[in-house]
Enzyme design. Sequence first.
Site, PDB file in Angstrom:
ATOM      1  CG  ASP A 133      -2.067   0.962   1.096  1.00  0.00           C
ATOM      2  OD1 ASP A 133      -2.387   1.350  -0.044  1.00  0.00           O
ATOM      3  OD2 ASP A 133      -2.647   1.342   2.130  1.00  0.00           O
ATOM      4  CE1 TYR A 135      -0.049   8.442   4.357  1.00  0.00           C
ATOM      5  CE2 TYR A 135       2.089   9.542   4.209  1.00  0.00           C
ATOM      6  CZ  TYR A 135       0.884   9.345   4.860  1.00  0.00           C
ATOM      7  OH  TYR A 135       0.614  10.057   6.007  1.00  0.00           O
ATOM      8  CG  HIS A 140      -4.045  10.302   3.102  1.00  0.00           C
ATOM      9  ND1 HIS A 140      -5.036  10.238   4.061  1.00  0.00           N
ATOM     10  CD2 HIS A 140      -3.173   9.293   3.389  1.00  0.00           C
ATOM     11  CE1 HIS A 140      -4.781   9.211   4.880  1.00  0.00           C
ATOM     12  NE2 HIS A 140      -3.659   8.626   4.502  1.00  0.00           N
ATOM     13  NE  ARG A 149       5.343  14.943  10.801  1.00  0.00           N
ATOM     14  CZ  ARG A 149       4.766  13.808  10.394  1.00  0.00           C
ATOM     15  NH1 ARG A 149       4.661  12.792  11.207  1.00  0.00           N
ATOM     16  NH2 ARG A 149       4.304  13.697   9.167  1.00  0.00           N
ATOM     17  CD  GLU A 205      -5.911   4.482   5.281  1.00  0.00           C
ATOM     18  OE1 GLU A 205      -5.307   3.684   4.530  1.00  0.00           O
ATOM     19  OE2 GLU A 205      -5.351   5.208   6.111  1.00  0.00           O
ATOM     20  CD  GLU A 207      -5.556   2.732   0.469  1.00  0.00           C
ATOM     21  OE1 GLU A 207      -4.806   2.058  -0.277  1.00  0.00           O
ATOM     22  OE2 GLU A 207      -5.308   2.967   1.667  1.00  0.00           O
ATOM     23  CG  ASP A 239      -5.296   0.056   4.128  1.00  0.00           C
ATOM     24  OD1 ASP A 239      -5.247  -1.076   4.632  1.00  0.00           O
ATOM     25  OD2 ASP A 239      -4.404   0.923   4.299  1.00  0.00           O
ATOM     26  NE  ARG A 243      -7.259   6.228  10.334  1.00  0.00           N
ATOM     27  CZ  ARG A 243      -6.616   6.023   9.183  1.00  0.00           C
ATOM     28  NH1 ARG A 243      -5.362   5.621   9.168  1.00  0.00           N
ATOM     29  NH2 ARG A 243      -7.245   6.222   8.047  1.00  0.00           N
ATOM     30  CD  GLN A 246      -2.349   4.202  11.083  1.00  0.00           C
ATOM     31  OE1 GLN A 246      -3.582   4.261  11.081  1.00  0.00           O
ATOM     32  NE2 GLN A 246      -1.619   4.699  10.112  1.00  0.00           N
ATOM     33  CE1 TYR A 250       3.958   7.301  12.516  1.00  0.00           C
ATOM     34  CE2 TYR A 250       2.875   7.271  14.650  1.00  0.00           C
ATOM     35  CZ  TYR A 250       3.534   7.952  13.663  1.00  0.00           C
ATOM     36  OH  TYR A 250       3.772   9.291  13.793  1.00  0.00           O
ATOM     37  CE  LYS A 259      -2.878   1.907   7.720  1.00  0.00           C
ATOM     38  NZ  LYS A 259      -3.766   2.794   6.941  1.00  0.00           N
ATOM     39  CB  THR A 263      -7.223  -5.048   2.839  1.00  0.00           C
ATOM     40  OG1 THR A 263      -6.203  -4.745   3.800  1.00  0.00           O
ATOM     41  CG2 THR A 263      -7.208  -4.001   1.744  1.00  0.00           C
ATOM     42  CB  THR A 366      -6.102   7.556   2.123  1.00  0.00           C
ATOM     43  OG1 THR A 366      -5.957   6.512   3.074  1.00  0.00           O
ATOM     44  CG2 THR A 366      -7.438   8.240   2.289  1.00  0.00           C
ATOM     45  CD  GLU A 380      -7.229  12.357   4.984  1.00  0.00           C
ATOM     46  OE1 GLU A 380      -6.855  13.173   4.142  1.00  0.00           O
ATOM     47  OE2 GLU A 380      -7.439  11.159   4.718  1.00  0.00           O
TER      48      GLU A 380
HETATM   49 MN    MN Z   1      -3.912   2.735   3.201  1.00  0.00          MN
END
Ligand code: MN
Length: 434
Positions: A133, A135, A140, A149, A205, A207, A239, A243, A246, A250, A259, A263, A366, A380
């Site tokens: 997968d 990004y 996103h 951040r 997600e 995708e 996906d 959260r 994750q 992560y 994850k 899927t 995503t 989001e």
């Molecule tokens: Mn994904």
Amino acid sequence: MGIGAGGTPSARRRCWVESANDPEGDFPLENLPFGLYEEERLRRHTCLAIGDRVLDLLACRDAGLLNATQIVGLGPRGLGHMELWRAREIRHRAAELLSDPTYRAAVEPHLIPQSEVRMLPPFGVGGIGDYTDFYASIHHATNVGRLFRPDNPLLPNYKWVPIGYHGRASSIVISGTEVRRPSGQTKAADAEAPTFGPSRMLDYELEVGFFIGGGNALGETIPLEQAEKHIFGLCLVNDWSARDIQAWEYQPLGPFLGKSFATTISPWVVTLDALEPFRVPAMVRPEGDPQPLPYLSAERDRERGGFDVNLEVWLATAKMREGGQAPVRVSRGNMKDLYWTLAQMLTHHASNGCNLRPGDLLATGTVSGATPESVGSLLERTKRGAEPLALPNGEQRKFLEDGDEVILRGWCEREGYTRIGFGECRGVVGVAKV
Ligand code: MN
């Protein structure tokens, strides 16, 4: 002619399967995506979607409607051994069979209502060898980065490297399969230690996936100009992401159990031939962004490497379904907003000599656009739960709840061309195992 390389608008050819002529339908003659279905006796049949039917290719072969060179790859393992030129031949032949009324009597017995067949992952159960997968949506990546951040949302490698992670192929399920809420370790920001239990921040997600149709040998690479010759076709991918799991797991190695629990993919593989009229230039990089390194750079990819595919997320809660209410659309984006093209992702994947194999699934990550309505995850959409989504029946969602059904849809439209669609990618959230 209405099929194949579509550089110019074409007069629409009529299909004698009446539902295939619906201008709002997903599966006209111009689409003919491949899939795999299972019969009661556990016999698996490669098939094509046409209108509200499937055309059984195995049965067409047995009836002598497809010739010997066209049957390779139609076995029980799904599409894994079908070369792309054969796929092209089969689609051409099928379009002929389905438009010429003289074939109707011979072909009709091999058409089955889609509602009556059980679809499998197109490369067979367990046939998807690897799943990666990416990004590829800069929107996103920026939205998610900003949540963690605020001052430095996008990491410095983003505009140079198509970022990805290795997903889990074993837990890829076909549309319609219930997705059990995962349990895992989570840690609240103010807690001293993590706890183990059902995820409370389950998300989708939106995708697009692309299946590898021809691989590369270990140690060999795939030049960008050749990359699309290795793509069998596209599907929709959800996906699912926990959260809270994750967020705790992560760093430093990326997504893992947040994850890999499930899927979901849509059952139909839409070929690049069918998508030809909907090609667009790759996303134009804003002024000041670096140009990709030479191995990720080609004029043709810049000019035609993008795809104009509308993508939507619909949600139906258990309460909505009980009340007979229709699903509500919670997002609408477009694949043309991706920062990296499919070809760039594929070429990058093989650039270290990693071998891709037929039936591998790669996904875009995503797909989010620049506006709040075009983001492809609840993370989001609700700003990590800070701005809950209000549903028409008064319910609210920060993240998914048990019984929620998520439906992904994708389709292409262009003036002068026949609309084609991807079908649906559905999944209901089931209660966690205790
Ligand atoms: Mn994904």
